[in-house]
Design an enzyme around this catalytic site. Structure first.
Site, short mmCIF file in Angstrom:
data_model
loop_
_atom_site.label_atom_id
_atom_site.label_comp_id
_atom_site.label_asym_id
_atom_site.label_seq_id
_atom_site.Cartn_x
_atom_site.Cartn_y
_atom_site.Cartn_z
N PRO A 10 29.59 40.55 36.24
CA PRO A 10 29.65 39.90 34.71
C PRO A 10 31.01 39.64 34.06
O PRO A 10 32.04 40.33 34.32
CB PRO A 10 29.02 40.92 34.11
CG PRO A 10 28.82 42.13 34.73
CD PRO A 10 29.07 41.82 36.19
N ASN A 11 31.02 38.46 33.63
CA ASN A 11 32.23 37.97 32.92
C ASN A 11 33.31 37.57 33.76
O ASN A 11 34.26 37.08 33.07
CB ASN A 11 32.62 38.94 31.78
CG ASN A 11 31.57 39.41 30.71
OD1 ASN A 11 31.06 38.39 30.18
ND2 ASN A 11 31.26 40.82 30.72
N ARG A 18 39.86 34.59 29.56
CA ARG A 18 39.21 36.10 29.33
C ARG A 18 40.61 36.89 29.32
O ARG A 18 40.93 37.22 30.43
CB ARG A 18 38.34 36.43 30.05
CG ARG A 18 37.92 37.97 29.91
CD ARG A 18 37.01 38.50 30.92
NE ARG A 18 36.56 39.85 30.86
CZ ARG A 18 36.30 40.88 31.80
NH1 ARG A 18 35.68 40.38 32.95
NH2 ARG A 18 35.64 42.03 31.22
N TYR A 23 43.68 40.22 32.46
CA TYR A 23 43.23 39.86 33.69
C TYR A 23 44.15 38.41 34.54
O TYR A 23 43.70 38.14 35.70
CB TYR A 23 41.84 39.40 33.55
CG TYR A 23 41.06 40.37 33.23
CD1 TYR A 23 40.51 41.58 34.07
CD2 TYR A 23 40.29 40.50 32.07
CE1 TYR A 23 40.04 42.47 33.64
CE2 TYR A 23 39.63 41.51 31.61
CZ TYR A 23 39.51 42.60 32.31
OH TYR A 23 38.46 43.42 32.14
N ASN A 74 33.76 42.88 43.30
CA ASN A 74 34.32 43.04 41.84
C ASN A 74 32.98 42.95 41.02
O ASN A 74 32.55 42.16 40.59
CB ASN A 74 35.20 42.11 41.52
CG ASN A 74 35.86 42.50 40.27
OD1 ASN A 74 35.54 43.79 39.30
ND2 ASN A 74 36.84 41.95 39.51
N ALA A 77 32.11 45.35 34.90
CA ALA A 77 31.39 46.30 33.95
C ALA A 77 30.39 47.38 34.67
O ALA A 77 30.27 48.40 34.35
CB ALA A 77 31.25 46.11 32.68
N GLU A 98 35.84 47.72 47.02
CA GLU A 98 35.81 47.45 45.62
C GLU A 98 37.06 47.08 44.98
O GLU A 98 38.44 47.41 45.56
CB GLU A 98 35.74 48.89 44.92
CG GLU A 98 35.67 48.90 43.62
CD GLU A 98 35.57 50.35 42.76
OE1 GLU A 98 35.24 51.31 43.66
OE2 GLU A 98 35.83 50.54 41.90
N HIS A 100 39.33 45.40 41.87
CA HIS A 100 39.63 44.86 40.43
C HIS A 100 40.74 44.15 40.10
O HIS A 100 41.96 44.52 40.71
CB HIS A 100 39.63 46.28 39.62
CG HIS A 100 38.37 47.15 39.85
ND1 HIS A 100 37.04 46.67 39.02
CD2 HIS A 100 37.98 48.21 40.42
CE1 HIS A 100 36.02 47.55 39.45
NE2 HIS A 100 36.78 48.34 40.38
N ARG A 107 43.47 52.10 31.92
CA ARG A 107 42.96 51.43 30.93
C ARG A 107 42.05 52.53 30.23
O ARG A 107 42.28 53.88 30.30
CB ARG A 107 42.38 50.44 31.21
CG ARG A 107 43.15 49.46 31.84
CD ARG A 107 42.31 47.98 32.16
NE ARG A 107 41.66 47.36 31.12
CZ ARG A 107 40.79 46.32 31.19
NH1 ARG A 107 40.27 46.15 32.43
NH2 ARG A 107 40.24 45.95 30.09
C1 DQA Z 1 37.32 44.51 36.12
C2 DQA Z 1 37.63 45.95 35.41
C3 DQA Z 1 36.31 46.23 34.82
O1 DQA Z 1 36.39 47.50 34.12
C4 DQA Z 1 35.78 45.42 33.74
O2 DQA Z 1 34.76 45.56 33.21
C5 DQA Z 1 35.76 43.86 34.50
C6 DQA Z 1 36.92 43.54 35.22
C7 DQA Z 1 38.79 44.15 36.73
O3 DQA Z 1 38.61 43.20 37.73
O4 DQA Z 1 39.74 44.50 36.50
O5 DQA Z 1 34.76 43.26 34.10
O6 DQA Z 1 36.43 44.92 37.19
#
Ligand code: DQA
Length: 144
Positions: A10-11, A18, A23, A74, A77, A98, A100, A107
Site C-alpha cells: 500500500p501507498n 509521497r 522515501y 515491500n 505498512a 524483505e 524497505h 523511525r
Molecule cells: C516502507 C516502510 C513502512 O513502514 C511504510 O509503512 C511504508 C514504506 C518503506 O519502504 O520504507 O509504506 O515499507
C-alpha cells in the site's frame, strides 16, 4: 530462466510525491525500470506489481510460490501488521527478501516490528530506491 517477482504494497504507488524526505523522489516506475534493466542483464524474468490490498498481496505471494519465483517484497505498512502475509510466506517454498526504502528502525517504534522478517531470507532497508537493486543482487546471488 530464473524468475523474480517484485511485490509492492500500500501507498507505494505514490512514490515520487509521497513524503520525499523519507522515501526519495524516484517513482515506482523508475524503480521498475532500473530493476528491469538489471534483470535483462542477468537474464532473469521480472514481474513487478503493486497493490493497496492485503489479500491481493497474499494471492501474489502464493502465485510466486507456484511459479517457483524468488520474491522481493515491500509490504509497506502491512509489514508491521499482517499475520496473513507471514503465513503466506511460510506456506510457499521460495525465498523472499524483505525490502524497505526507509530505515524502519530509525523511525517510529511501531515500524520496528515486522511480521515478514522472521520468514524472510533477509532484509534490506534504508537505501531509498537502491534498496530494491541491492535486494535484487542479493536474491540473484542467493538463488545462484
Ligand atoms: C516502507 C516502510 C513502512 O513502514 C511504510 O509503512 C511504508 C514504506 C518503506 O519502504 O520504507 O509504506 O515499507
Amino acid at each position: 530462466m530464473k524468475v523474480v517477482h517484485v511485490l509492492n504494497g500500500p501507498n507505494l504507488n505514490l512514490l515520487g510525491t509521497r513524503e520525499p524526505s523519507t522515501y526519495g523522489t524516484a517513482t515506482l516506475k523508475d524503480i521498475e525500470a532500473a530493476l528491469q534493466k538489471k534483470a535483462k542483464a542477468a537474464k532473469v524474468k521480472l514481474v513487478f506489481r503493486q497493490t493497496n490490498r492485503e489479500g491481493e498481496l497474499v494471492d501474489w505471494i502464493q502465485e510466486a510460490g507456484a511459479a517457483k519465483a524468488g520474491v522481493l517484497l515491500n509490504a509497506g505498512a502491512y509489514t508491521h501488521t499482517s499475520i496473513a502475509l507471514h503465513d503466506a510466506i511460510r506456506a510457499i517454498g521460495v525465498s523472499v527478501i524483505e525490502v524497505h526504502l526507509s530505515n524502519v528502525f530509525a523511525r517510529e517504534s511501531f515500524r520496528h516490528h515486522s511480521y515478514i522478517s522472521p520468514v524472510a531470507k533477509g532484509v534490506i532497508c534504508g537505501f531509498g530506491a537502491a534498496s530494491y537493486e541491492l535486494a535484487f543482487d542479493a536474491l540473484i546471488s542467493h538463488l545462484a
